[in-house]
Write an enzyme that holds these catalytic residues in place. Sequence first.
Site, PDB file in Angstrom:
ATOM      1  N   LYS A   1      25.933  98.385  88.877  1.00 19.06           N
ATOM      2  CA  LYS A   1      26.684  97.260  89.442  1.00 19.06           C
ATOM      3  C   LYS A   1      27.930  97.784  90.142  1.00 19.06           C
ATOM      4  O   LYS A   1      28.620  98.660  89.610  1.00 19.06           O
ATOM      5  CB  LYS A   1      27.116  96.279  88.340  1.00 19.06           C
TER       6      LYS A   1
ATOM      7  N   GLY B   1      28.680  87.885  90.699  1.00 23.80           N
ATOM      8  CA  GLY B   1      27.873  86.765  91.155  1.00 23.80           C
ATOM      9  C   GLY B   1      26.547  87.214  91.748  1.00 23.80           C
ATOM     10  O   GLY B   1      25.976  86.518  92.577  1.00 23.80           O
TER      11      GLY B   1
ATOM     12  N   LEU C   1      19.160  93.849  80.739  1.00 20.99           N
ATOM     13  CA  LEU C   1      18.536  92.864  79.850  1.00 20.99           C
ATOM     14  C   LEU C   1      17.413  92.194  80.630  1.00 20.99           C
ATOM     15  O   LEU C   1      17.634  91.713  81.741  1.00 20.99           O
ATOM     16  CB  LEU C   1      19.573  91.850  79.374  1.00 20.99           C
TER      17      LEU C   1
ATOM     18  N   GLU D   1      31.463  84.437  81.439  1.00 21.47           N
ATOM     19  CA  GLU D   1      30.012  84.453  81.662  1.00 21.47           C
ATOM     20  C   GLU D   1      29.371  85.459  80.726  1.00 21.47           C
ATOM     21  O   GLU D   1      29.794  86.627  80.676  1.00 21.47           O
ATOM     22  CB  GLU D   1      29.695  84.938  83.085  1.00 21.47           C
TER      23      GLU D   1
ATOM     24  N   ARG E   1      38.395  80.487  88.163  1.00 26.25           N
ATOM     25  CA  ARG E   1      38.528  79.236  88.932  1.00 26.25           C
ATOM     26  C   ARG E   1      37.893  78.085  88.160  1.00 26.25           C
ATOM     27  O   ARG E   1      37.175  78.286  87.186  1.00 26.25           O
ATOM     28  CB  ARG E   1      37.768  79.391  90.250  1.00 26.25           C
TER      29      ARG E   1
ATOM     30  N   VAL F   1      31.814  74.743  89.754  1.00 34.54           N
ATOM     31  CA  VAL F   1      31.019  73.595  90.216  1.00 34.54           C
ATOM     32  C   VAL F   1      30.572  72.757  89.017  1.00 34.54           C
ATOM     33  O   VAL F   1      30.626  71.528  89.046  1.00 34.54           O
ATOM     34  CB  VAL F   1      29.784  74.074  91.019  1.00 34.54           C
TER      35      VAL F   1
HETATM   36  C1  MV4 Z   1      22.666  91.588  84.431  1.00 32.05           C
HETATM   37  C2  MV4 Z   1      21.300  91.267  84.288  1.00 32.05           C
HETATM   38  C3  MV4 Z   1      20.573  91.980  83.362  1.00 32.05           C
HETATM   39  N1  MV4 Z   1      21.179  92.957  82.633  1.00 32.05           N
HETATM   40  N2  MV4 Z   1      23.215  92.558  83.700  1.00 32.05           N
HETATM   41  C4  MV4 Z   1      23.558  88.609  88.080  1.00 32.05           C
HETATM   42  C5  MV4 Z   1      24.811  87.883  88.398  1.00 32.05           C
HETATM   43  C6  MV4 Z   1      25.907  88.673  87.784  1.00 32.05           C
HETATM   44  N3  MV4 Z   1      26.927  87.809  87.326  1.00 32.05           N
HETATM   45  C7  MV4 Z   1      25.234  89.428  86.680  1.00 32.05           C
HETATM   46  N4  MV4 Z   1      23.831  89.338  86.893  1.00 32.05           N
HETATM   47  C8  MV4 Z   1      22.956  89.936  86.058  1.00 32.05           C
HETATM   48  N5  MV4 Z   1      23.458  90.935  85.282  1.00 32.05           N
HETATM   49  C9  MV4 Z   1      22.483  93.224  82.817  1.00 32.05           C
HETATM   50  N6  MV4 Z   1      23.051  94.198  82.102  1.00 32.05           N
HETATM   51  C10 MV4 Z   1      20.761  90.237  85.069  1.00 32.05           C
HETATM   52  C11 MV4 Z   1      21.607  89.555  85.955  1.00 32.05           C
HETATM   53  C12 MV4 Z   1      20.996  88.468  86.698  1.00 32.05           C
HETATM   54  C13 MV4 Z   1      21.420  87.152  86.521  1.00 32.05           C
HETATM   55  C14 MV4 Z   1      22.445  86.811  85.653  1.00 32.05           C
HETATM   56  C15 MV4 Z   1      22.869  85.509  85.502  1.00 32.05           C
HETATM   57  C16 MV4 Z   1      22.238  84.492  86.219  1.00 32.05           C
HETATM   58  C17 MV4 Z   1      21.222  84.807  87.071  1.00 32.05           C
HETATM   59  C18 MV4 Z   1      20.793  86.120  87.237  1.00 32.05           C
HETATM   60  C19 MV4 Z   1      19.757  86.420  88.110  1.00 32.05           C
HETATM   61  C20 MV4 Z   1      19.344  87.717  88.276  1.00 32.05           C
HETATM   62  C21 MV4 Z   1      19.968  88.747  87.579  1.00 32.05           C
END
Ligand code: MV4
Length: 449
Positions: free
Chosen positions: A159, A165, A204, A276, A292, A295
Site C-alpha cells: 500500500k 480509500g 485479508l 476504518e 471528516r 456520507v
Molecule cells: C486491505 C484488504 C485486504 N487486506 N488490507 C481497500 C480500501 C482501503 N481503505 C483498504 N482496502 C483494503 N485493504 C489488507 N491488509 C482489502 C482492502 C479492500 C477493501 C477494503 C474495504 C472496503 C472495500 C475493499 C475492496 C477491496 C479491497
Amino acid sequence: MVTRVLIANRGEIAVRVIRACRLLGIGTVAVHSQADADSAHVLMADQALCIGPAPVRKSYLDQAAILAVAEVTGADAIHPGYGFLSENADFADRVEAAGLTFIGPTGATMRIMGDKISAKRAMRAAGVPCVPGLDEGLPDDPARVVAIARDIGYPLILKAAGGGGGRGMRRVDREADLLDALAVTREEGRSAFGNGEIYAERFLTHPRHVEIQVIADTHGNALWLGSRDCSLQRRHQKVIEEAPAPGIDAAKIAEVGERCAQACRSIGYRGVGTFEFLYEDGSFYFIEMNTRLQVEHPVTEMTAGLDLVELQIRVARGEALPLAQADVACRGHAFECRLNAEDPETFAPSPGLITAWQMAGGPGVRVDSHAGAGYRVPPYYDSLIGKLIVHGATREDALARLRAALGETVVEGIRTNLPLHRRLVDDAAFGTGGVDIHHLERMMAGDAA
Ligand code: MV4
C-alpha cells in the site's frame, strides 16, 4: 465564535449542513459553481456566491476563492463536508491562519492520518488493533524487502503511504512477484500522491468493512458512537451501509470502540472521525482513519439518536460534548441506500433532467437529498443524488421498511441504481447479514456468467 458558516461543498451534504446550522440559529453562506447556480444548497443558504466554472479545480477546490468568499461575507467558520477540501491539511491550516474556525480536526492531525503509515503507527501505539505488518516504509534493499515479506507471509498487500480509500494498493501472492509489484506501486505512489513510501501488510482474503464513529471535543472528551458495516461496495464505492455491524458481539464492538475513543484522547483529536477496520474471523484490524464527516453518517445518527453535524459545530466552537459515554445508547438498526444517477448494470454515470421524483415516507424513513423533479443532474460531479435512510427496532424491521420505501421511490428521466437496491434487499445473503467486501462484485460476476 461560530455565527456564520460557509459551506465549502455542494449537493446533499451542503443541504445537510445548512439544516444543522439553521437549527442552531447560525447563518449560512453557500458557494457554488456555475453549473450549480440553481441547486438546492444555493436556494437554502442565507447567502450564496458563485466561485467559478463547473470543473472542481476551478470552483469547489479553489481555496483562495473560498477564503475570499468567507472574508467578504463575514463567515467565521468553514464546514468542508466530505470529499473536496475536507481532508486537505493545508486548507485547514489556511482557514485557521485567516482567523476562521475549520469545522474538523487540526491540519496537523489530518497530516498524521493522511499518511497511512504514520496513522497506523499512531493508532497501534494508542492501543488500536492493526493488520500485522511493519509500520514503516519498505527499504530499497531487495534482500531486506524479501525478508520482511517472508515474515509477513503471502498473500500480502503493498500500500502507498499517500494512498487510501483503495488507491495505490497491490496484492502480491508469491515472492517471485514481490519486487516488480513494489517497483510499480512505488512509481504509482510517486506520480499519484508525490510519495513513494510503500508499506506491506498481510492480505485479508474475505474481510468485512466495519467502521467506528467517534467524536471528540477540545476538553479531552471523546466518545464512540457505535459501528457501521459498509461491506456492500463495488470498486470502493459504497452502495448500502448499515448500523450496527450485524452479527458481531456487542461486547467485542464496545472493546474496540473504547480503544478508538481512548486513541482520540491520547492524540488530542477534535471533531468527528471514523476508524476504518477490516473484520475477519472474529478480529478487528485498523486500516485507516477518516478525519471528516462521512456520507453514511445518518445510519449512526438514527441508531444513536444524535445530530452529528450539530455536535460537530458545537465542538468546533469550543463547547464540551453534552453527553458522556454512558449516555450513548445505540437503539435498533438503520440502513442507508446511496441513490446514484448511474446505469444499474454498467454503473456508468447518467446525468440529465429528473422528470419525476417521489420519495418514500412514514415512520423511520429519512431522505437526505438536494434533488427533485425538474432538477438537472450535472455531469461534472459524483453521481450521488440522495440517500434513503431507514430505521427500525430490529434489523428485520429496518429491512422491511427499506424494502417498502424502495417500493415507493420513483425517479424518472435519468437512470438510477434503484433497481440494484431493490435486488439487494431481496438478496438472501444480505438478508442474513454480514456479507464480505467481495459479495456485490461476486453477485454481479454471477450475472455476467
Ligand atoms: C486491505 C484488504 C485486504 N487486506 N488490507 C481497500 C480500501 C482501503 N481503505 C483498504 N482496502 C483494503 N485493504 C489488507 N491488509 C482489502 C482492502 C479492500 C477493501 C477494503 C474495504 C472496503 C472495500 C475493499 C475492496 C477491496 C479491497
